[in-house]
Each structure stands twice: as structure tokens, then as C-alpha cells.
Design a protein around this motif. Structure first.
Motif, PDB file in Angstrom:
ATOM      1  N   LEU A 129     -42.244 -57.715  16.260  1.00  0.00           N
ATOM      2  CA  LEU A 129     -41.304 -57.727  15.131  1.00  0.00           C
ATOM      3  C   LEU A 129     -42.061 -57.901  13.816  1.00  0.00           C
ATOM      4  N   ASP A 130     -42.991 -58.844  13.792  1.00  0.00           N
ATOM      5  CA  ASP A 130     -43.765 -59.098  12.568  1.00  0.00           C
ATOM      6  C   ASP A 130     -44.582 -57.877  12.157  1.00  0.00           C
ATOM      7  N   LEU A 131     -45.218 -57.229  13.116  1.00  0.00           N
ATOM      8  CA  LEU A 131     -46.038 -56.062  12.792  1.00  0.00           C
ATOM      9  C   LEU A 131     -45.178 -54.924  12.246  1.00  0.00           C
ATOM     10  N   LEU A 132     -44.054 -54.650  12.896  1.00  0.00           N
ATOM     11  CA  LEU A 132     -43.184 -53.579  12.402  1.00  0.00           C
ATOM     12  C   LEU A 132     -42.610 -53.923  11.024  1.00  0.00           C
ATOM     13  N   ARG A 133     -42.226 -55.161  10.838  1.00  0.00           N
ATOM     14  CA  ARG A 133     -41.709 -55.603   9.533  1.00  0.00           C
ATOM     15  C   ARG A 133     -42.775 -55.397   8.441  1.00  0.00           C
ATOM     16  N   ARG A 134     -44.000 -55.818   8.715  1.00  0.00           N
ATOM     17  CA  ARG A 134     -45.100 -55.646   7.746  1.00  0.00           C
ATOM     18  C   ARG A 134     -45.409 -54.167   7.501  1.00  0.00           C
ATOM     19  N   SER A 135     -45.071 -53.311   8.467  1.00  0.00           N
ATOM     20  CA  SER A 135     -45.301 -51.874   8.339  1.00  0.00           C
ATOM     21  C   SER A 135     -44.171 -51.165   7.603  1.00  0.00           C
ATOM     22  N   GLY A 136     -43.162 -51.930   7.196  1.00  0.00           N
ATOM     23  CA  GLY A 136     -42.076 -51.362   6.408  1.00  0.00           C
ATOM     24  C   GLY A 136     -40.796 -51.088   7.171  1.00  0.00           C
ATOM     25  N   VAL A 137     -40.751 -51.373   8.474  1.00  0.00           N
ATOM     26  CA  VAL A 137     -39.535 -51.157   9.246  1.00  0.00           C
ATOM     27  C   VAL A 137     -38.533 -52.257   8.885  1.00  0.00           C
ATOM     28  N   VAL A 138     -37.328 -51.860   8.540  1.00  0.00           N
ATOM     29  CA  VAL A 138     -36.260 -52.825   8.259  1.00  0.00           C
ATOM     30  C   VAL A 138     -35.594 -53.166   9.589  1.00  0.00           C
ATOM     31  N   LEU A 139     -35.545 -54.443   9.907  1.00  0.00           N
ATOM     32  CA  LEU A 139     -34.937 -54.911  11.149  1.00  0.00           C
ATOM     33  C   LEU A 139     -33.541 -55.433  10.862  1.00  0.00           C
ATOM     34  N   VAL A 140     -32.587 -55.050  11.705  1.00  0.00           N
ATOM     35  CA  VAL A 140     -31.193 -55.436  11.526  1.00  0.00           C
ATOM     36  C   VAL A 140     -30.720 -56.148  12.788  1.00  0.00           C
ATOM     37  N   ASP A 141     -30.160 -57.342  12.621  1.00  0.00           N
ATOM     38  CA  ASP A 141     -29.622 -58.090  13.747  1.00  0.00           C
ATOM     39  C   ASP A 141     -28.355 -57.402  14.267  1.00  0.00           C
ATOM     40  N   PRO A 142     -28.263 -57.154  15.585  1.00  0.00           N
ATOM     41  CA  PRO A 142     -27.104 -56.429  16.110  1.00  0.00           C
ATOM     42  C   PRO A 142     -25.799 -57.222  16.083  1.00  0.00           C
TER      43      PRO A 142
END
Length: 174
Positions: A129-142
Motif C-alpha cells: 500500500l505504501d509503495l503504490l501510494r508513494r507511486s501516485g496511486v490513490v487508494l480508496v477504502d471500500p
């Protein structure tokens, strides 16, 4: 001219709502194309993909590209397997290879992680999660639509979360 949204879906209850995602994407001015993982196919209603391009396997040598380039990517739901594979750059399936390529190309990406507490308790979950977030992926809680803070899916609550999920939580990111 319509923008192209690649909708990836993985093997979890929320995959059953991909038809609603297609409808919502079109209403928001997107041209959707679905890229399901093999595990997601059991969750997708038979008629959900009837009128939308969908691709699950690699193209054959000499075969032209089957989709126009994506203007944005949404992964709904994103399972533990896809999350950890995408974060580490594993590209051994068509969906993963496409996700890795889109992230590498700087395509705007949003993902809705969907995993029970036992999988979310694995160290690879938070690291990925941290790596994708730092890569610019926006994470959304379902469950809540909250961005960048994701909770695990409580055991036995997948159907309720699926029923209450709102596609605007994803599409409003773009």
C-alpha cells in the motif's frame, strides 16, 4: 472525444458490481474497457460485460493492440494478490503487465483494496500500500470512500460492503 478508463477487477465480492462501474463511468464521460483477473470472472454476472470491451489474455504475436491507450486506471476491487504483485512489479498475467505498464507510464490510477484482516495483517500488505501510494496511486477504502487510508474488510461483511459501495468514490478521483 471520450476519455478511456481501464477498469480492472479482481476476485472478491466487489467484482460483482463491475456492471455498475461501467454504467457510472459512461455517465461520467468515460469509455470503459474491462480487464478482469481470472479469479474475478466467477464474481462477474454473465451479462455485465456484454456491451463493453474486455480482455483477459495476452495478445498473440502480430496481433494489433486491442484497446486504445488508457487515460486513467481503476482497480475495483484490488485483492491482496494483485496489490502485492503490482507493487513489486510482477507482470506475469495480462492484467498485472498492463497495470505495471500504466503505472510506469504515469497514467492516473485509483485502487480499492479489498482483503480480510488476516491477509491485511501480512507485512506485504502495508508495504505494498505504501509503495503504490508513494507511486501516485490513490487508494480508496471500500467501506467509507476515504482516500489513502484503507481498512481491512471484516470477515463476513463483503456482501454488505459490496452493496453499499459507491462508484463516485472512484470516479471523483479523476
Amino acid at each position: 472525444m471520450s476519455r478511456v478508463l481501464y477498469l480492472f477487477t479482481c476476485g472478491a465480492p466487489l467484482a460483482a458490481r463491475i456492471g455498475d462501474g461501467i454504467t457510472a463511468a459512461r455517465a461520467a464521460g468515460w469509455t470503459p474497457a474491462v480487464i478482469p483477473t481470472e479469479a474475478s470472472l466467477a464474481w462477474i454476472p454473465d451479462d455485465a460485460l456484454a456491451d463493453v470491451p474486455h480482455i483477459s489474455g495476452h495478445r498473440q504475436p502480430g496481433q494489433e493492440k486491442r484497446l486504445p491507450p488508457a487515460d486513467a486506471v481503476a482497480v475495483v476491487p484490488m485483492t491482496f494478490n494483485t496489490l502485492t504483485a503490482w507493487a513489486t512489479g510482477r507482470a506475469d498475467t495480462y492484467p498485472l503487465a498492463t497495470l505495471c505498464a500504466r503505472l510506469g507510464a504515469g497514467t492516473p490510477c485509483v485502487a480499492v483494496p479489498f482483503a480480510k484482516h488476516d491477509l491485511a495483517g501480512h507485512p506485504a500488505w502495508t508495504t505494498s500500500l505504501d509503495l503504490l501510494r508513494r507511486s501516485g496511486v490513490v487508494l480508496v477504502d471500500p467501506s467509507t470512500g476515504t482516500r489513502d487510508h484503507v481498512e481491512s474488510t471484516p470477515s463476513g461483511q463483503g456482501d454488505a460492503i459490496t452493496a453499499a459501495f459507491r462508484w463516485d468514490w472512484v470516479l471523483d478521483v479523476f
